[in-house]
Design an enzyme around this catalytic site. Structure first.
Site, mmCIF file in Angstrom:
data_model
loop_
_atom_site.group_PDB
_atom_site.id
_atom_site.type_symbol
_atom_site.label_atom_id
_atom_site.label_comp_id
_atom_site.label_asym_id
_atom_site.label_seq_id
_atom_site.Cartn_x
_atom_site.Cartn_y
_atom_site.Cartn_z
ATOM 1 N N HIS A 180 0.822 -1.212 0.000
ATOM 2 C CA HIS A 180 0.000 0.000 0.000
ATOM 3 C C HIS A 180 0.858 1.265 0.000
ATOM 4 C CE1 HIS A 180 0.484 -0.644 4.458
ATOM 5 N NE2 HIS A 180 0.560 0.671 4.476
ATOM 6 N N GLU B 278 -3.699 3.969 2.244
ATOM 7 C CA GLU B 278 -3.850 4.263 3.663
ATOM 8 C C GLU B 278 -3.836 5.780 3.812
ATOM 9 O OE1 GLU B 278 -0.485 2.947 6.027
ATOM 10 O OE2 GLU B 278 -1.609 3.155 7.903
HETATM 11 CO CO CO Z 1 1.067 1.740 6.232
#
Ligand code: CO
Length: 134
Positions: A79, A130
């Site tokens: 991510h 995120e």
């Molecule tokens: Co992270």
């Protein structure tokens, strides 16, 4: 809404080996491993000055990254994390635009002691995103 790139996370099956690649082969500054039971990962931070790389290894039976690492035994980018000033305002704006927030939709405390949320990769160009409150 979107601020700086806080980190890129790479999920790996062997954290010690991955740390050695960044520390020894690439000559980067790396932290000691940190176990984050609530997130099901052990993490090493690679400090690049302008941003960080986080090396993640599955921790425990129910690690959220266990399946990902099984599918990517050589390791893979997992991510990207962007900073936002106000995570609740960011969440509300994204939900109103139709984006999906993972989990129960409420921020959790992340690896840096700040509230984080994850957004569905299918809504963001195939990339798990995120958000971290700056
Ligand atoms: Co992270």
């Amino acid at each position: 809404m979107l601020g700086r790139l806080n980190h890129i996370a790479i999920a790996v099956p062997d954290l010690a080996a991955a740390t050695a690649v960044y520390r020894d082969t690439l000559g980067a500054r790396v932290s000691a491993p940190q176990a984050l039971a609530e997130h099901g990962v052990t993490v090493v931070f690679v400090d690049l000055g302008n941003t960080k790389v986080e090396l993640l290894e599955p921790l425990g039976e129910n690690s959220t990254i266990a399946g990902f690492v099984e599918k990517n035994p050589a390791g893979a980018m997992h991510h990207v994390c962007y900073e936002v000033q106000d995570i609740m305002a960011a969440r509300d704006r994204l939900v109103a635009s139709g984006a999906r927030v993972l989990g129960d939709g409420n921020p959790k405390i992340g690896a840096h002691g700040k509230p984080v949320l994850f957004l569905h990769p299918k809504d963001f160009l195939g990339t798990l995103v995120e958000l971290e409150q700056a």
